[in-house]
Structures are given as C-alpha cells and as structure tokens.
Write a protein that holds these residues in place. Structure first.
Motif, PDB file in Angstrom:
ATOM      1  N   LYS A   1       0.832  -1.206   0.000  1.00 37.12           N
ATOM      2  CA  LYS A   1       0.000   0.000   0.000  1.00 37.12           C
ATOM      3  C   LYS A   1       0.862   1.251   0.000  1.00 37.12           C
ATOM      4  CE  LYS A   1      -3.686   2.319   2.582  1.00 37.12           C
ATOM      5  NZ  LYS A   1      -4.575   2.232   3.775  1.00 37.12           N
ATOM      6  N   GLN A   2       1.907   1.245   0.820  1.00 33.78           N
ATOM      7  CA  GLN A   2       2.815   2.400   0.861  1.00 33.78           C
ATOM      8  C   GLN A   2       3.495   2.610  -0.486  1.00 33.78           C
ATOM      9  OE1 GLN A   2       5.326   1.122   4.073  1.00 33.78           O
ATOM     10  NE2 GLN A   2       4.101   2.113   5.666  1.00 33.78           N
TER      11      GLN A   2
ATOM     12  N   ASN B   1       1.078   4.091  -3.018  1.00 31.61           N
ATOM     13  CA  ASN B   1       0.853   5.516  -2.770  1.00 31.61           C
ATOM     14  C   ASN B   1       2.034   6.362  -3.236  1.00 31.61           C
ATOM     15  OD1 ASN B   1      -1.721   5.254  -1.691  1.00 31.61           O
ATOM     16  ND2 ASN B   1      -0.978   4.990   0.403  1.00 31.61           N
TER      17      ASN B   1
END
Length: 339
Positions: free
Chosen positions: A166-167, A170
């Motif tokens: 997820k990081q 992003n």
C-alpha cells in the motif's frame, strides 16, 4: 546567538504535533535556555537561518507544495541557510541546497546536508521508574534484553507485505512524497535474529516477545505497565538488541542510551546523530546481520568491568546532555556560529 526567521502565522495549536522540533520548545514551551543561543527575527533579511515551520510532509500532502517551494526559494535568493524538518518514519530527500532534519534514512543515500536527529527520550527515572540509576557489573556471559514486536508467523509476514504494498502504491501514485523503501519486514527479521541469539550458548538472553505495539495496550494504565516492563528489561541487562522498525532507525537505541546501558545496534545503512563527531563505536556494539553474535561476545570479552561501567555512565550522560532536543539544536547553532 543564531538569528532565525520563520512563518509565525503557521505556528498554531493545530500544528503543535508537526512543528519543526526547535520551534516546539521555542514557541509552545517558551524555553528560557534557548534564548541564550537563538534569536527570532521579524524579517528574512535579518536572519542567518530560515526555518520552514511545519513538517515537510504536511505541505506536500495538503496541496501546499508551492508555499513550501516559495519559502525555500525566497531564503535562497536572500542567501540564507534553510532548515527543513522531514518527520515520520521515512522522511523525504530534498536538494543539497537546504539542510534537512529527519529521524532516519539510509546513510549511503543521504547528502552531507542531511542531519539525523535522535529520538528525543524523556528520562524514565524521572517519569516512570523508582529508585536511582546504577551501572551493572560484568557477568561471565553478556546479558542481552529485548521487549517488543517480534513474530515469525506467515500471517505477520503477509500483513507487513500488504502494508508495504500500500505504501509503495501511494508513492507510485504521488500520494506519498516519502523516499522509496525496499521491503523490510522488521518484526519477522527481528524474531529470526533474536532466536539465533537464544540458541547461542555464549549469551544470556532475556526476551519478551509482543505481537502488537505496546502489547496492544489501549488505556493509560496498560500503557504504563507495558512501558514499565520495557524499561525494567533494559535496566537489568547490560545490552539491549536494537534493530530498525518501519523506518531505518531504532527508537530503542536511544532509550537504551538514556537508561545507561549498551545497545547492540544492527547496522542497516543507518546514519546516527553527529555521525562525524561522536565516536559511536565507544557507546554501542555496531554489528551486521551476519556477525552480531560474534561482535557482542567479542565486545564483552574485550572490556573490563570498570570499562563497561564507564561506557554505561557515558551513554547516560550522552543521552541526557547531548541527545535531548534543546542540546541537539544548541550544538547545531554553535557549529554554524563558529563556521
């Protein structure tokens, strides 16, 4: 006395938790000692340093990148030094034309104008522990402690991988301005390394594994109990195992120094505060993921009891007098004024 300029209109109660660390003491605590070393001026022209008042990430995440760039450009045109705070676990790398303060990052990738700050630790003997500080005597085997998040299950690995994914997404989508990171499942690696120490007959271990941060404490009394267990473990062991977490730095490293004990720090390309001035090998066992048991045993055997006591005393003094927030920035100011 170092003269600084900042955007006072941005120093509000809402920004208290994301303000440049020096300004926290200056503006919110109104610390008197800092007045002997710093002077806030009303205009950029009067200043020697221009301080961007809020964490860099706030500007980048809240559509205020132009405001941040405008401030830096104005300072550079006026030939002023620029200080920027990049908070959080990861931080963001800027150009060499500004001085960045951050908690961690990778030494080989950071420029010379990046200053790593310590994690600023309150003295546990003043806020939590009873009694007074004392140095430990030398034992036949090195005694090493650890209390914290360490788990070797597949579910834990999967959870950390999903967080990393997820990081990374992003960052790819420009929603997260922090530096790119490689996958480092810290709790898994920590568990594996601790298990190897436990298997060694040359080391006495005292480990308490948690599968959640602060053992999942949800109220103040639970937090107090888990903090007490954490610091008592450090207190009764000469060495404490310190490995990075999500970001490439270890808060436990600074907590161990404050407790006057000796960190076993696993070097993951870390940069420590004042890395070019403090002889860190005199304060900790600095090792790699391949040689950490050998380094620990050798360090213990090569130092007498008197030497180990002096190291403990020196570590506590370093944490209390050099690595606290005020002392850190006063040292930076003196460096600038003498250059």
């Amino acid at each position: 006395m170092l003269k600084f300029y900042t955007l006072t209109q941005e120093i509000t109660p809402e920004h208290r938790r994301r303000i440049f660390p020096l300004l926290f003491d200056w503006c919110y605590l109104e610390d008197a000692e800092l007045r002997n070393h710093f002077q806030q001026v009303a205009t950029l022209e009067e200043a020697e340093v221009a301080i961007l008042p809020i964490d860099l990430g706030y500007y980048l995440k809240h559509g205020q990148k132009k405001e941040e760039e405008r401030f830096i450009q104005s300072a550079k045109e006026a030939h002023k030094k620029v200080w920027v705070y990049s908070g959080g676990d990861f931080g963001t790398t800027l150009s060499e034309e500004v001085t960045t303060f951050r908690l961690g990052g990778f030494h080989s990738k950071m420029n010379a104008n990046t200053n790593v700050m310590p994690s600023f630790i309150n003295d546990p003997y003043e806020v939590l522990l009873t009694g007074t500080w004392f140095p430990l005597t030398k034992t036949e085997k090195p005694t090493i402690g650890f209390v914290g998040n360490a788990e070797g299950s597949f579910n834990k690995w999967l959870k950390e991988f999903l967080i990393y994914g997820k990081q990374s997404l992003n960052r790819l989508l420009k929603k997260d301005p922090t530096d790119w990171q490689s996958f480092f499942p810290s709790s898994i690696i920590r568990f594996q390394m601790l298990q190897k120490i436990k298997e060694s007959s040359r080391v006495q271990t005292d480990f308490i594994y948690r599968n959640k941060y602060r053992a999942g404490a949800t109220n103040e009394e639970e937090k107090r109990k888990t903090s007490l267990a954490f610091y008592q473990n450090i207190e009764k062991n000469l060495y404490t195992f310190c490995l990075r977490g999500s970001g490439n730095f270890s808060v436990r490293f600074y907590e161990t120094l404050m407790m006057g004990r000796i960190p076993l720090l696993i070097d993951t390309d870390v940069r420590l505060p004042f890395h070019d001035r403090i002889q860190w090998h005199q304060h900790c066992v600095l090792a790699t993921r391949e040689n950490y048991i050998e380094k620990l045993v050798d360090f213990h055997q090569q130092h007498s009891e008197q030497e180990l006591k002096k190291i403990q005393e020196s570590n506590r003094q370093l944490a209390k007098e050099v690595l606290n927030r005020k002392a850190y920035f006063i040292a930076i100011s003196k460096e600038i004024m003498s250059s």
